[in-house]
Motif scaffolding. Structure first.
Motif, PDB file in Angstrom:
ATOM      1  N   GLU A  88      15.801  10.223  -0.592  1.00  0.00           N
ATOM      2  CA  GLU A  88      16.798  11.170  -1.108  1.00  0.00           C
ATOM      3  C   GLU A  88      17.041  11.015  -2.611  1.00  0.00           C
ATOM      4  O   GLU A  88      17.109  12.017  -3.329  1.00  0.00           O
ATOM      5  CB  GLU A  88      18.095  11.058  -0.314  1.00  0.00           C
TER       6      GLU A  88
ATOM      7  N   THR B 296      13.393  15.684   5.652  1.00  0.00           N
ATOM      8  CA  THR B 296      14.702  15.140   5.286  1.00  0.00           C
ATOM      9  C   THR B 296      15.753  16.234   5.184  1.00  0.00           C
ATOM     10  O   THR B 296      16.867  16.102   5.715  1.00  0.00           O
ATOM     11  CB  THR B 296      14.601  14.376   3.951  1.00  0.00           C
TER      12      THR B 296
ATOM     13  N   LYS C  96      19.195  16.989   7.657  1.00  0.00           N
ATOM     14  CA  LYS C  96      20.537  17.014   7.078  1.00  0.00           C
ATOM     15  C   LYS C  96      21.163  18.404   7.126  1.00  0.00           C
ATOM     16  O   LYS C  96      22.285  18.583   6.663  1.00  0.00           O
ATOM     17  CB  LYS C  96      20.473  16.518   5.627  1.00  0.00           C
TER      18      LYS C  96
ATOM     19  N   ASP D  73      20.188  20.888   5.361  1.00  0.00           N
ATOM     20  CA  ASP D  73      20.163  21.359   3.979  1.00  0.00           C
ATOM     21  C   ASP D  73      19.174  22.527   3.887  1.00  0.00           C
ATOM     22  O   ASP D  73      18.003  22.389   4.248  1.00  0.00           O
ATOM     23  CB  ASP D  73      19.718  20.211   3.068  1.00  0.00           C
TER      24      ASP D  73
ATOM     25  N   LEU E 231      16.016   8.239  10.202  1.00  0.00           N
ATOM     26  CA  LEU E 231      16.914   9.334   9.843  1.00  0.00           C
ATOM     27  C   LEU E 231      18.021   9.517  10.877  1.00  0.00           C
ATOM     28  O   LEU E 231      19.175   9.798  10.533  1.00  0.00           O
ATOM     29  CB  LEU E 231      16.131  10.642   9.723  1.00  0.00           C
TER      30      LEU E 231
ATOM     31  N   ARG F 224      21.157   7.480  10.344  1.00  0.00           N
ATOM     32  CA  ARG F 224      21.900   7.592   9.087  1.00  0.00           C
ATOM     33  C   ARG F 224      23.247   8.266   9.294  1.00  0.00           C
ATOM     34  O   ARG F 224      23.353   9.171  10.099  1.00  0.00           O
ATOM     35  CB  ARG F 224      21.098   8.352   8.042  1.00  0.00           C
TER      36      ARG F 224
END
Length: 245
Positions: free
Chosen positions: A137, A198, A202, A204, A242, A245
């Motif tokens: 990240e 990633t 998330k 995103d 992941l 997290r």
């Protein structure tokens, strides 16, 4: 054994101290916060006094042209103190492929650190790790805006920091290698692919754009950052990491 962990309060160092302590060793963390300054030399002699092993996990505060001086000075101070104290094993953490990326000054600085260790008087071990999962990240943040993240198509083989700490702990508790142990995660990804995974995890919605001029890893040619044939492969997969997290 008594093991002095220089940089023992950081991401890897704190876990190394915990691992070694659990294994029955006297692992002592040292850092600026405990009065040890590897650049000025303040507290270094006391930190390594009586230690069977020194594990140096300090890192340059920048990746720029100042990094070679950091590793030159810190290693000069630590190696001199360790030799004087009769330390029997000196361990550092380095990077897989570090000697194959001459266009990156930070990698040249880490290669210098390895060379200084080899030339010293203390038996040694070098643990070379692939890129940490924890750094994915931050790497993305260097070349991102509100809508896109630009990343090169560089192949990397990410490894969890906990697996790195376990490997460093194992090497520190063993006999000096007087050589290198390579460690890597179990999967190879192109960096842009890793970025997409990633962002999706998330939630995103930004777009990944392949840009082979973007960021630190744009200077990397080929697959030099992936595991060589002799590497020890760590167990943690990126998707599993992941998920925690």
């Amino acid at each position: 054994m008594k093991i002095a962990v220089i940089g023992g309060t950081g991401l890897i160092g704190s876990q190394v101290v915990k691992n070694l302590t659990a294994a029955g060793h006297e692992a002592v963390p040292h850092a600026l916060s405990t009065g040890v300054n590897v650049i000025t030399g303040e507290g270094v002699d006391d930190a390594v006094a009586g230690a069977d092993v020194v594990v140096n996990l300090t890192n340059s505060p920048t990746f720029d042209d100042a990094s070679p001086a950091f590793f030159q000075t810190s290693m000069d101070n630590l190696l001199a103190a360790s030799a004087k104290a009769g330390v029997g094993h000196f361990v550092i953490l380095s990077i897989v492929g570090v000697d194959q990326v001459p266009d990156l000054v930070y990698y040249r600085a880490k290669a210098l650190q390895e060379d200084l260790l080899r030339a010293g008087k203390v038996p040694f071990s070098i643990v070379r790790a692939t890129q940490f999962m924890e750094f994915v990240e931050p790497t993305m943040s260097w070349t991102s805006d509100e809508k896109t993240v630009r990343l090169p198509h560089t192949p990397i083989q990410p490894i969890a920091a906990a697996d790195v700490a376990a490997a460093v702990s194992e090497v520190a508790a063993g006999a000096p290698l007087n050589g290198i142990r390579n460690i890597a995660g179990p999967e190879v990804f192109a960096l842009d692919e890793l970025g997409r995974i990633t962002l999706k995890a998330k939630g995103d919605t930004r777009t990944i754009v392949i840009d082979d001029t973007a960021g630190l890893f744009a200077a990397v040619k080929g697959d030099v950052l992936t595991a060589p044939a002799d590497a020890v492969i760590a167990p943690t997969r990126y998707a599993d990491w992941l998920a925690t997290r």
